[in-house]
Scaffold this active site. Sequence first.
Site, PDB file in Angstrom:
ATOM      1  N   HIS A 171      57.870  63.376 -58.595  1.00  0.00           N
ATOM      2  CA  HIS A 171      57.065  62.629 -59.568  1.00  0.00           C
ATOM      3  C   HIS A 171      57.849  62.308 -60.845  1.00  0.00           C
ATOM      4  O   HIS A 171      57.465  61.427 -61.600  1.00  0.00           O
ATOM      5  CB  HIS A 171      55.810  63.425 -59.933  1.00  0.00           C
ATOM      6  CG  HIS A 171      55.009  63.830 -58.734  1.00  0.00           C
ATOM      7  ND1 HIS A 171      54.353  62.917 -57.941  1.00  0.00           N
ATOM      8  CD2 HIS A 171      54.819  65.045 -58.163  1.00  0.00           C
ATOM      9  CE1 HIS A 171      53.763  63.548 -56.938  1.00  0.00           C
ATOM     10  NE2 HIS A 171      54.037  64.832 -57.047  1.00  0.00           N
ATOM     11  N   ASP A 225      33.992  58.890 -80.195  1.00  0.00           N
ATOM     12  CA  ASP A 225      33.190  58.014 -81.044  1.00  0.00           C
ATOM     13  C   ASP A 225      31.741  58.501 -80.933  1.00  0.00           C
ATOM     14  O   ASP A 225      31.455  59.570 -80.371  1.00  0.00           O
ATOM     15  CB  ASP A 225      33.366  56.534 -80.649  1.00  0.00           C
ATOM     16  CG  ASP A 225      32.718  56.191 -79.313  1.00  0.00           C
ATOM     17  OD1 ASP A 225      32.271  57.114 -78.595  1.00  0.00           O
ATOM     18  OD2 ASP A 225      32.651  54.990 -78.983  1.00  0.00           O
ATOM     19  N   THR A 233      32.086  55.369 -72.015  1.00  0.00           N
ATOM     20  CA  THR A 233      32.616  55.282 -70.643  1.00  0.00           C
ATOM     21  C   THR A 233      33.915  56.048 -70.444  1.00  0.00           C
ATOM     22  O   THR A 233      34.351  56.222 -69.300  1.00  0.00           O
ATOM     23  CB  THR A 233      32.914  53.809 -70.303  1.00  0.00           C
ATOM     24  OG1 THR A 233      33.849  53.319 -71.280  1.00  0.00           O
ATOM     25  CG2 THR A 233      31.650  52.967 -70.348  1.00  0.00           C
ATOM     26  N   CYS A 246      34.115  58.876 -75.054  1.00  0.00           N
ATOM     27  CA  CYS A 246      33.347  57.743 -75.577  1.00  0.00           C
ATOM     28  C   CYS A 246      32.265  57.450 -74.551  1.00  0.00           C
ATOM     29  O   CYS A 246      31.991  58.297 -73.681  1.00  0.00           O
ATOM     30  CB  CYS A 246      34.224  56.539 -75.913  1.00  0.00           C
ATOM     31  SG  CYS A 246      35.022  55.718 -74.526  1.00  0.00           S
ATOM     32  N   HIS A 284      50.733  64.980 -60.904  1.00  0.00           N
ATOM     33  CA  HIS A 284      51.601  63.855 -60.532  1.00  0.00           C
ATOM     34  C   HIS A 284      52.015  63.002 -61.725  1.00  0.00           C
ATOM     35  O   HIS A 284      53.140  62.501 -61.758  1.00  0.00           O
ATOM     36  CB  HIS A 284      50.893  62.942 -59.527  1.00  0.00           C
ATOM     37  CG  HIS A 284      50.712  63.558 -58.170  1.00  0.00           C
ATOM     38  ND1 HIS A 284      50.433  62.811 -57.044  1.00  0.00           N
ATOM     39  CD2 HIS A 284      50.773  64.846 -57.757  1.00  0.00           C
ATOM     40  CE1 HIS A 284      50.325  63.608 -55.985  1.00  0.00           C
ATOM     41  NE2 HIS A 284      50.509  64.863 -56.400  1.00  0.00           N
TER      42      HIS A 284
HETATM   43  C1  RB5 Z   1      30.157  52.305 -77.927  1.00  0.00           C
HETATM   44  O1  RB5 Z   1      28.972  51.586 -77.854  1.00  0.00           O
HETATM   45  C2  RB5 Z   1      30.945  52.144 -76.631  1.00  0.00           C
HETATM   46  O2  RB5 Z   1      31.403  50.832 -76.522  1.00  0.00           O
HETATM   47  C3  RB5 Z   1      32.096  53.115 -76.583  1.00  0.00           C
HETATM   48  O3  RB5 Z   1      31.606  54.419 -76.687  1.00  0.00           O
HETATM   49  C4  RB5 Z   1      32.931  53.107 -75.327  1.00  0.00           C
HETATM   50  O4  RB5 Z   1      32.129  53.185 -74.174  1.00  0.00           O
HETATM   51  C5  RB5 Z   1      33.955  52.072 -75.240  1.00  0.00           C
HETATM   52  O5  RB5 Z   1      34.741  52.009 -74.284  1.00  0.00           O
END
Ligand code: RB5
Length: 155
Positions: free
Chosen positions: A133, A8, A67, A65, A98
């Site tokens: 596994h 994203d 996180t 993304c 694994h």
């Molecule tokens: C976008 O603002 C953010 O929410 C997305 O990139 C991601 O971190 C979601 O898990």
Amino acid sequence: MKIAIASDHGGFRLKKQVAAYLQENGYSYQDFGTLSDEAVDYPDFALSAAQAVAGGEYALAILCCGTGVGVSIAANKVPGIRAANCSDPFSARLSREHNDANVLTLGERVLGCGLALEVLAAFLQGRYLGGRHACRVEKIREIEVKFLGRGEADR
Ligand code: RB5
């Protein structure tokens, strides 16, 4: 080995670094977007790349993304996908060895580029070990079958 990549807006810059790494290291890859830093919804892009892996056209996917969490949750809804959100090389390697992970997710707002590319390298170098596994990975598949079956019955 063909690799799908997607992100994203929150992972857009890291995805460019991932693409450059894959290019420099001789991997064949396809970018499933997004193609700018304009705000988009991460499930749309996670779904495209995850479907390409689940359908067998691509061996692995790398999703970015902010996180790594959102794309991981979304990708893991696609039957056949085992997505691992990793922030260290050890976990990335073991996710392949694994868990037979077929998707790596990375967080641009969590990892510096240097560490992110080390995590990526460890994931790409890891090889599924099978053996003890295998029955555990099979039990993951059985969970999918159980709930897919129920979903169809509910419709
Ligand atoms: C976008 O603002 C953010 O929410 C997305 O990139 C991601 O971190 C979601 O898990």
